[in-house]
Design an enzyme around this catalytic site. Structure first.
Site, mmCIF file in Angstrom:
data_model
loop_
_atom_site.group_PDB
_atom_site.id
_atom_site.type_symbol
_atom_site.label_atom_id
_atom_site.label_comp_id
_atom_site.label_asym_id
_atom_site.label_seq_id
_atom_site.Cartn_x
_atom_site.Cartn_y
_atom_site.Cartn_z
ATOM 1 C CB SER A 144 -0.855 -0.025 1.276
ATOM 2 O OG SER A 144 -1.455 1.223 1.511
ATOM 3 C CE1 TYR A 157 -5.076 -1.848 4.413
ATOM 4 C CE2 TYR A 157 -3.989 0.267 4.051
ATOM 5 C CZ TYR A 157 -4.543 -0.903 3.556
ATOM 6 O OH TYR A 157 -4.570 -1.126 2.190
HETATM 7 P P1 NAP Z 1 -11.658 -5.248 -1.074
HETATM 8 O O1 NAP Z 1 -12.552 -5.099 -2.243
HETATM 9 O O2 NAP Z 1 -12.166 -4.994 0.291
HETATM 10 O O3 NAP Z 1 -10.978 -6.668 -1.168
HETATM 11 C C1 NAP Z 1 -10.342 -7.277 -0.085
HETATM 12 C C2 NAP Z 1 -10.275 -8.755 -0.355
HETATM 13 O O4 NAP Z 1 -9.697 -9.411 0.765
HETATM 14 C C3 NAP Z 1 -11.666 -9.348 -0.558
HETATM 15 O O5 NAP Z 1 -11.606 -10.367 -1.502
HETATM 16 C C4 NAP Z 1 -11.954 -9.913 0.810
HETATM 17 O O6 NAP Z 1 -12.929 -10.917 0.828
HETATM 18 C C5 NAP Z 1 -10.576 -10.453 1.157
HETATM 19 N N1 NAP Z 1 -10.504 -10.749 2.573
HETATM 20 C C6 NAP Z 1 -10.628 -9.889 3.602
HETATM 21 N N2 NAP Z 1 -10.577 -10.562 4.763
HETATM 22 C C7 NAP Z 1 -10.403 -11.868 4.449
HETATM 23 C C8 NAP Z 1 -10.286 -13.045 5.207
HETATM 24 N N3 NAP Z 1 -10.371 -13.040 6.542
HETATM 25 N N4 NAP Z 1 -10.124 -14.215 4.555
HETATM 26 C C9 NAP Z 1 -10.070 -14.257 3.207
HETATM 27 N N5 NAP Z 1 -10.184 -13.176 2.439
HETATM 28 C C10 NAP Z 1 -10.355 -11.988 3.061
HETATM 29 O O7 NAP Z 1 -10.455 -4.238 -1.219
HETATM 30 P P2 NAP Z 1 -9.253 -4.140 -2.259
HETATM 31 O O8 NAP Z 1 -8.959 -2.735 -2.385
HETATM 32 O O9 NAP Z 1 -9.518 -4.962 -3.462
HETATM 33 O O10 NAP Z 1 -8.108 -4.816 -1.395
HETATM 34 C C11 NAP Z 1 -7.206 -5.779 -1.913
HETATM 35 C C12 NAP Z 1 -5.832 -5.531 -1.318
HETATM 36 O O11 NAP Z 1 -5.343 -4.286 -1.816
HETATM 37 C C13 NAP Z 1 -5.816 -5.398 0.203
HETATM 38 O O12 NAP Z 1 -4.684 -6.029 0.727
HETATM 39 C C14 NAP Z 1 -5.742 -3.900 0.407
HETATM 40 O O13 NAP Z 1 -5.166 -3.564 1.631
HETATM 41 C C15 NAP Z 1 -4.868 -3.518 -0.766
HETATM 42 N N6 NAP Z 1 -4.910 -2.097 -1.128
HETATM 43 C C16 NAP Z 1 -6.034 -1.531 -1.627
HETATM 44 C C17 NAP Z 1 -6.010 -0.176 -1.998
HETATM 45 C C18 NAP Z 1 -7.204 0.524 -2.577
HETATM 46 O O14 NAP Z 1 -7.140 1.730 -2.839
HETATM 47 N N7 NAP Z 1 -8.308 -0.118 -2.828
HETATM 48 C C19 NAP Z 1 -4.862 0.563 -1.840
HETATM 49 C C20 NAP Z 1 -3.726 -0.049 -1.317
HETATM 50 C C21 NAP Z 1 -3.766 -1.393 -0.985
HETATM 51 P P3 NAP Z 1 -14.472 -10.520 1.132
HETATM 52 O O15 NAP Z 1 -14.991 -9.883 -0.124
HETATM 53 O O16 NAP Z 1 -15.080 -11.818 1.429
HETATM 54 O O17 NAP Z 1 -14.455 -9.565 2.280
#
Ligand code: NAP
Length: 252
Positions: A144, A157
Site C-alpha cells: 500500500s 493498517y
Molecule cells: P476489497 O474489495 O475490500 O478486497 C479485499 C479482499 O480481501 C476481498 O476479496 C476480501 O474478501 C478479502 N478478505 C478480507 N478478509 C479476508 C479473510 N479473513 N479471509 C479471506 N479473504 C479476506 O479491497 P481491495 O482494495 O480490493 O483490497 C485488496 C488488497 O489491496 C488489500 O490487501 C488492500 O489492503 C490492498 N490495497 C487496496 C487499496 C485501494 O485503494 N483499494 C490501496 C492499497 C492497498 P471478502 O470480499 O469476502 O471480504
C-alpha cells in the site's frame, strides 16, 4: 534475448480474488495464460466467469484467512488440482478506521492477522512447495502507499502494510538465491470496497483526487499489468521491490 510476459502453463494462487484488486489481478494473470486458484471467504462466481472468459481454468478454495487454520486446506486443495503453484499473490486484506486514541485491540489484531500473519505463513507454506522441486516461483504481496507513508486513523493498517514491505524484503533476501522472487505492489487509491468510506466522504475524496497526478482514482483493471510483470520471467532478476501503481501519488 526474448522477454516474455507469457504465463501459459503456470498456476497462480490469488487470495481475496472475489472482488476488487484481487479480481483484477486474477483476470490479468488468466489473460496472460495462467490457471487460477482463487482463494477467499466469499463466493468466487464472478471471478470464475471472468477468468474462464479468458480461457483459463479456475479452481476456487473457500478460506477465511483471519486465522492460519485454512492454510493446510489451501495447500491440499491446490495439490488436488494437480498443479504446481508457481505464483502466489497475497492480496486479501482488511482495514479498520478509528482515531488511534480509541483504537481497540480487536481492530489491531483483526487487521494484523489477515494482512500480515496469514500472508507470512501462506508464503511459507507455498515456498516450501516451490523449494521441494527446486523450480522456484513468484510471490507478490499487495502492499500500500501506507508501506511508505503514515496516513491517519488506520494504525493497524499502516503497521501491517509497512510490515509487509519489510517482510517482502526479508523473504526476497532469504529466497532469491533459491529461485523465488518475492516482490510487492503498492496500489494507490483504487475504487474498491476498501476505499468506500473515503469515497463517501466528499472532503476526503476530493483532497485525495486533487493529489493524484493522473487525475483519477485507480480502477482494478489498472493493477493487473504490474502483477503479470512481476509474475513473469521478465522479472526474474527483480527481488524485494515494492512497486507503486498509484497514478503518480508518491511522485508528488
Ligand atoms: P476489497 O474489495 O475490500 O478486497 C479485499 C479482499 O480481501 C476481498 O476479496 C476480501 O474478501 C478479502 N478478505 C478480507 N478478509 C479476508 C479473510 N479473513 N479471509 C479471506 N479473504 C479476506 O479491497 P481491495 O482494495 O480490493 O483490497 C485488496 C488488497 O489491496 C488489500 O490487501 C488492500 O489492503 C490492498 N490495497 C487496496 C487499496 C485501494 O485503494 N483499494 C490501496 C492499497 C492497498 P471478502 O470480499 O469476502 O471480504
Amino acid at each position: 534475448m526474448s522477454i516474455s510476459f507469457d504465463l501459459t502453463g503456470k498456476t497462480a494462487v490469488v487470495t481475496g480474488a472475489n472482488t476488487g484488486l484481487g479480481q483484477g489481478i486474477a483476470v490479468a494473470l488468466a489473460r496472460a495464460g495462467a490457471s487460477i486458484i482463487a482463494v477467499g471467504r466469499s463466493a468466487m462466481d464472478e471471478t470464475e466467469r471472468l477468468c474462464q472468459g479468458m480461457g483459463a481454468s479456475v479452481h476456487s478454495v473457500q478460506a477465511d484467512l483471519s486465522s492460519l487454520e485454512p492454510i493446510e486446506h489451501i495447500m491440499a486443495e491446490s495439490a488436488k488440482v494437480g498443479e504446481r503453484v508457481d505464483i502466489l499473490v497475497n492480496n486479501a486484506g482488511i482495514i479498520r478506521r478509528a482515531d488511534s486514541i480509541e483504537f481497540t485491540e480487536k481492530e489491531w489484531d483483526d487487521v494484523m492477522n489477515v494482512n500480515l500473519k496469514s500472508t507470512f505463513f501462506l508464503s511459507q507454506a507455498v515456498a516450501k512447495r516451490m523449494l521441494e522441486d527446486g523450480a522456484g516461483g513468484k510471490i507478490i504481496n499487495i502492499a500500500s502507499l501506507l508501506s511508505f507513508q503514515g496516513g491517519i486513523r488506520i494504525p493497524s493498517y499502516t503497521a501491517s502494510k509497512s510490515g509487509l514491505a519489510g517482510l517482502t524484503r526479508l523473504l526476497a533476501c532469504e529466497w532469491a538465491a533459491k529461485g523465488i522472487n518475492v516482490n510487492a505492489i503498492a496500489p494507490g487509491y483504487f475504487v474498491t470496497n476498501n476505499t468506500e468510506a473515503l469515497r463517501d466522504d466528499p472532503k476526503r475524496s476530493s483532497e485525495i483526487l486533487g493529489r493524484i497526478p493522473a487525475g483519477r482514482w485507480g480502477d482494478p483493471t489498472d493493477i493487473g499489468g504490474a502483477a503479470v510483470f512481476l509474475a513473469s520471467s521478465a522479472a526474474d532478476y527483480i527481488h524485494g521491490v515494492v512497486l507503486p501503481v498509484d497514478g503518480g501519488w508518491l511522485a508528488r
